[in-house]
Design a protein around this motif. Sequence first.
Motif, PDB file in Angstrom:
ATOM      1  N   GLN A 109      68.873  79.404 -24.046  1.00  0.00           N
ATOM      2  CA  GLN A 109      68.328  78.068 -24.295  1.00  0.00           C
ATOM      3  C   GLN A 109      66.874  78.118 -24.747  1.00  0.00           C
ATOM      4  O   GLN A 109      66.372  77.172 -25.355  1.00  0.00           O
ATOM      5  CB  GLN A 109      68.438  77.204 -23.027  1.00  0.00           C
ATOM      6  N   PHE A 110      66.180  79.217 -24.472  1.00  0.00           N
ATOM      7  CA  PHE A 110      64.770  79.348 -24.830  1.00  0.00           C
ATOM      8  C   PHE A 110      64.560  80.157 -26.109  1.00  0.00           C
ATOM      9  O   PHE A 110      63.421  80.367 -26.523  1.00  0.00           O
ATOM     10  CB  PHE A 110      64.005  80.016 -23.679  1.00  0.00           C
ATOM     11  N   SER A 111      65.648  80.634 -26.734  1.00  0.00           N
ATOM     12  CA  SER A 111      65.514  81.515 -27.886  1.00  0.00           C
ATOM     13  C   SER A 111      65.186  80.729 -29.157  1.00  0.00           C
ATOM     14  O   SER A 111      65.621  79.583 -29.338  1.00  0.00           O
ATOM     15  CB  SER A 111      66.797  82.322 -28.093  1.00  0.00           C
ATOM     16  N   SER A 112      64.436  81.362 -30.041  1.00  0.00           N
ATOM     17  CA  SER A 112      64.090  80.730 -31.316  1.00  0.00           C
ATOM     18  C   SER A 112      65.317  80.590 -32.207  1.00  0.00           C
ATOM     19  O   SER A 112      65.414  79.649 -33.006  1.00  0.00           O
ATOM     20  CB  SER A 112      63.011  81.552 -32.026  1.00  0.00           C
ATOM     21  N   LEU A 113      66.278  81.522 -32.096  1.00  0.00           N
ATOM     22  CA  LEU A 113      67.495  81.450 -32.899  1.00  0.00           C
ATOM     23  C   LEU A 113      68.271  80.178 -32.581  1.00  0.00           C
ATOM     24  O   LEU A 113      68.757  79.494 -33.493  1.00  0.00           O
ATOM     25  CB  LEU A 113      68.375  82.676 -32.648  1.00  0.00           C
ATOM     26  N   LYS A 114      68.395  79.856 -31.304  1.00  0.00           N
ATOM     27  CA  LYS A 114      69.099  78.624 -30.932  1.00  0.00           C
ATOM     28  C   LYS A 114      68.426  77.411 -31.565  1.00  0.00           C
ATOM     29  O   LYS A 114      69.104  76.528 -32.115  1.00  0.00           O
ATOM     30  CB  LYS A 114      69.142  78.458 -29.418  1.00  0.00           C
ATOM     31  N   HIS A 115      67.108  77.359 -31.508  1.00  0.00           N
ATOM     32  CA  HIS A 115      66.397  76.192 -32.019  1.00  0.00           C
ATOM     33  C   HIS A 115      66.476  76.103 -33.551  1.00  0.00           C
ATOM     34  O   HIS A 115      66.546  75.007 -34.107  1.00  0.00           O
ATOM     35  CB  HIS A 115      64.953  76.209 -31.540  1.00  0.00           C
ATOM     36  N   ARG A 116      66.499  77.257 -34.226  1.00  0.00           N
ATOM     37  CA  ARG A 116      66.664  77.228 -35.684  1.00  0.00           C
ATOM     38  C   ARG A 116      68.038  76.712 -36.061  1.00  0.00           C
ATOM     39  O   ARG A 116      68.188  75.908 -36.988  1.00  0.00           O
ATOM     40  CB  ARG A 116      66.434  78.627 -36.269  1.00  0.00           C
ATOM     41  N   CYS A 117      69.062  77.178 -35.348  1.00  0.00           N
ATOM     42  CA  CYS A 117      70.427  76.713 -35.622  1.00  0.00           C
ATOM     43  C   CYS A 117      70.565  75.238 -35.260  1.00  0.00           C
ATOM     44  O   CYS A 117      71.238  74.472 -35.977  1.00  0.00           O
ATOM     45  CB  CYS A 117      71.428  77.545 -34.818  1.00  0.00           C
ATOM     46  N   ILE A 125      76.848  86.283 -17.415  1.00  0.00           N
ATOM     47  CA  ILE A 125      77.155  85.340 -18.493  1.00  0.00           C
ATOM     48  C   ILE A 125      76.354  84.054 -18.309  1.00  0.00           C
ATOM     49  O   ILE A 125      75.791  83.501 -19.268  1.00  0.00           O
ATOM     50  CB  ILE A 125      78.661  85.045 -18.538  1.00  0.00           C
ATOM     51  N   ILE A 126      76.278  83.571 -17.073  1.00  0.00           N
ATOM     52  CA  ILE A 126      75.522  82.345 -16.795  1.00  0.00           C
ATOM     53  C   ILE A 126      74.038  82.556 -17.081  1.00  0.00           C
ATOM     54  O   ILE A 126      73.371  81.693 -17.675  1.00  0.00           O
ATOM     55  CB  ILE A 126      75.743  81.907 -15.334  1.00  0.00           C
ATOM     56  N   ALA A 127      73.505  83.712 -16.681  1.00  0.00           N
ATOM     57  CA  ALA A 127      72.096  84.016 -16.945  1.00  0.00           C
ATOM     58  C   ALA A 127      71.834  84.128 -18.444  1.00  0.00           C
ATOM     59  O   ALA A 127      70.797  83.657 -18.937  1.00  0.00           O
ATOM     60  CB  ALA A 127      71.695  85.312 -16.235  1.00  0.00           C
ATOM     61  N   LEU A 128      72.753  84.746 -19.177  1.00  0.00           N
ATOM     62  CA  LEU A 128      72.617  84.865 -20.631  1.00  0.00           C
ATOM     63  C   LEU A 128      72.597  83.487 -21.277  1.00  0.00           C
ATOM     64  O   LEU A 128      71.764  83.214 -22.159  1.00  0.00           O
ATOM     65  CB  LEU A 128      73.772  85.691 -21.188  1.00  0.00           C
ATOM     66  N   ALA A 129      73.496  82.608 -20.843  1.00  0.00           N
ATOM     67  CA  ALA A 129      73.537  81.248 -21.393  1.00  0.00           C
ATOM     68  C   ALA A 129      72.237  80.508 -21.097  1.00  0.00           C
ATOM     69  O   ALA A 129      71.728  79.759 -21.934  1.00  0.00           O
ATOM     70  CB  ALA A 129      74.723  80.486 -20.814  1.00  0.00           C
ATOM     71  N   GLY A 130      71.674  80.732 -19.910  1.00  0.00           N
ATOM     72  CA  GLY A 130      70.410  80.097 -19.559  1.00  0.00           C
ATOM     73  C   GLY A 130      69.256  80.621 -20.386  1.00  0.00           C
ATOM     74  O   GLY A 130      68.440  79.844 -20.898  1.00  0.00           O
ATOM     75  N   ALA A 131      69.187  81.946 -20.540  1.00  0.00           N
ATOM     76  CA  ALA A 131      68.090  82.553 -21.302  1.00  0.00           C
ATOM     77  C   ALA A 131      68.148  82.147 -22.770  1.00  0.00           C
ATOM     78  O   ALA A 131      67.105  81.962 -23.421  1.00  0.00           O
ATOM     79  CB  ALA A 131      68.148  84.075 -21.164  1.00  0.00           C
ATOM     80  N   GLY A 142      67.274  71.366 -23.392  1.00  0.00           N
ATOM     81  CA  GLY A 142      67.330  72.822 -23.377  1.00  0.00           C
ATOM     82  C   GLY A 142      66.585  73.469 -22.233  1.00  0.00           C
ATOM     83  O   GLY A 142      67.121  74.347 -21.547  1.00  0.00           O
ATOM     84  N   THR A 143      65.347  73.038 -21.985  1.00  0.00           N
ATOM     85  CA  THR A 143      64.538  73.689 -20.954  1.00  0.00           C
ATOM     86  C   THR A 143      65.117  73.504 -19.553  1.00  0.00           C
ATOM     87  O   THR A 143      65.341  74.500 -18.840  1.00  0.00           O
ATOM     88  CB  THR A 143      63.091  73.180 -21.008  1.00  0.00           C
ATOM     89  N   PRO A 144      65.365  72.265 -19.089  1.00  0.00           N
ATOM     90  CA  PRO A 144      65.946  72.126 -17.748  1.00  0.00           C
ATOM     91  C   PRO A 144      67.332  72.761 -17.631  1.00  0.00           C
ATOM     92  O   PRO A 144      67.695  73.294 -16.577  1.00  0.00           O
ATOM     93  CB  PRO A 144      66.005  70.609 -17.538  1.00  0.00           C
ATOM     94  N   LEU A 145      68.108  72.730 -18.726  1.00  0.00           N
ATOM     95  CA  LEU A 145      69.430  73.356 -18.693  1.00  0.00           C
ATOM     96  C   LEU A 145      69.288  74.865 -18.525  1.00  0.00           C
ATOM     97  O   LEU A 145      69.993  75.485 -17.717  1.00  0.00           O
ATOM     98  CB  LEU A 145      70.192  73.039 -19.969  1.00  0.00           C
ATOM     99  N   GLY A 146      68.369  75.474 -19.294  1.00  0.00           N
ATOM    100  CA  GLY A 146      68.148  76.907 -19.178  1.00  0.00           C
ATOM    101  C   GLY A 146      67.683  77.300 -17.788  1.00  0.00           C
ATOM    102  O   GLY A 146      68.171  78.275 -17.197  1.00  0.00           O
ATOM    103  N   ALA A 160      79.135  77.833 -38.619  1.00  0.00           N
ATOM    104  CA  ALA A 160      78.418  79.037 -38.205  1.00  0.00           C
ATOM    105  C   ALA A 160      77.107  78.684 -37.506  1.00  0.00           C
ATOM    106  O   ALA A 160      76.748  79.286 -36.481  1.00  0.00           O
ATOM    107  CB  ALA A 160      78.149  79.916 -39.420  1.00  0.00           C
ATOM    108  N   PHE A 161      76.365  77.705 -38.041  1.00  0.00           N
ATOM    109  CA  PHE A 161      75.131  77.281 -37.378  1.00  0.00           C
ATOM    110  C   PHE A 161      75.432  76.587 -36.054  1.00  0.00           C
ATOM    111  O   PHE A 161      74.664  76.718 -35.091  1.00  0.00           O
ATOM    112  CB  PHE A 161      74.331  76.352 -38.292  1.00  0.00           C
ATOM    113  N   CYS A 162      76.543  75.855 -36.007  1.00  0.00           N
ATOM    114  CA  CYS A 162      76.954  75.212 -34.767  1.00  0.00           C
ATOM    115  C   CYS A 162      77.262  76.267 -33.700  1.00  0.00           C
ATOM    116  O   CYS A 162      76.872  76.130 -32.545  1.00  0.00           O
ATOM    117  CB  CYS A 162      78.175  74.338 -35.038  1.00  0.00           C
ATOM    118  N   ILE A 163      77.944  77.318 -34.109  1.00  0.00           N
ATOM    119  CA  ILE A 163      78.211  78.432 -33.190  1.00  0.00           C
ATOM    120  C   ILE A 163      76.898  79.071 -32.763  1.00  0.00           C
ATOM    121  O   ILE A 163      76.715  79.442 -31.594  1.00  0.00           O
ATOM    122  CB  ILE A 163      79.121  79.471 -33.866  1.00  0.00           C
ATOM    123  N   GLY A 164      75.960  79.183 -33.715  1.00  0.00           N
ATOM    124  CA  GLY A 164      74.673  79.804 -33.408  1.00  0.00           C
ATOM    125  C   GLY A 164      73.905  79.094 -32.317  1.00  0.00           C
ATOM    126  O   GLY A 164      73.186  79.735 -31.547  1.00  0.00           O
TER     127      GLY A 164
END
Length: 263
Positions: A156-164, A148-154, A241-245, A197-201
Motif C-alpha cells: 500500500q505504500f509502494s510507488s508502483l501501486k500509486h502509479r498504477c 501474504i498479509i504483511a506483503l499486502a500491507g507493505a 491506502g495508509t490506514p489500510l497498509g 494490467a494497471f488495475c492488477i498493478g
Amino acid sequence: MLRRSQLFAPLFVALTTSAWIALWMWDAGPYARYLRHASWAELPLVGALCRAVPGAGLSLAALLHSLAWLLMIAAMMLPTAFPLFDTFRRMTSGRENQGTLMALLIGGYATAWALFGLAAHGFDAVLHRVVDQSPSLFGDGWLIGAAIIALAGAYQFSSLKHRCLDKCRSPLMFISEHWRGRSARRESFLLGIGHGAFCIGCCWALMLLMFAVGTGSIGWMLALGAIMAAEKNFRWGRSIGTPLGVGLIAWSGWIVLQHVVTA
C-alpha cells in the motif's frame, strides 16, 4: 423508448448484481468448498472425467478455476472499472459498431484478470503441494498467511501501486493515450488489456488476501471489492491506502505474536 445510453448503467448494475447473486448461491450450496481450495477432481462427474481421461484433471481444474475466478472478477472488479467503460461508451457513441467495441474492451479487461487468476491459482496450488509434502511447513502454515498479509500491507505504500492507481483514476486520459480508433477492434481489446494490467498493478496484493483467507469468502470479496472501488472512484480514495497498509501489517504482526505466545 429508452436510448441505449440510458440503459448502459442499469445493465451494468444488473450484470454485477447477477455475478454477486451467483457467487452467493454457489457459496450457500453443497459445492461451496469447491469455490475455495478443495480439489475440483472431487466433484461428482467431474472427478470421474478427470480419472477417465489422461491429463484431463489438470486442464479441467484450470478451466473451472478460471470460470470461478472470472465470476469473482465480474462481481468485484467490474464496478471499479465502470468509469473507464462509461467514458469509452461516450467517446464511441457515434460509431455503428459501438456494442462490439465495448464488448472487446470488457473482454480485454477480463482477459488480463483471467491471466492473473491462472498465475495466482497456479502459485497457490504449488504452494499447497509444497506445504502438504513438508511436515515443518505444514505445522507452521500460518507463517505463509501472515507473510501474504504483511506483503499486502507493505504494498500500500509502494510507488508502483500509486502509479498504477493514477492510471486507473484517470480513464479519459488513459483512453486518449491508448486508443486512436484507426484499428478500432484491436485497439479496444488492447485498451482493455492495458487498463486491466494497471488495475492488477494496484490491486494484486489485496487480491492475494483472497488466497490467505479463502478464495470463496463472500464477506471478504465484498470488503475488498468495496475498498478497491473506493480507492479508484472517489476523491477520498487515496486516503485509504495508509490506514489500510498499517492495519494489514498490524494484523500480520498480531498473527505472529499470537502463535509465538501460544507456542
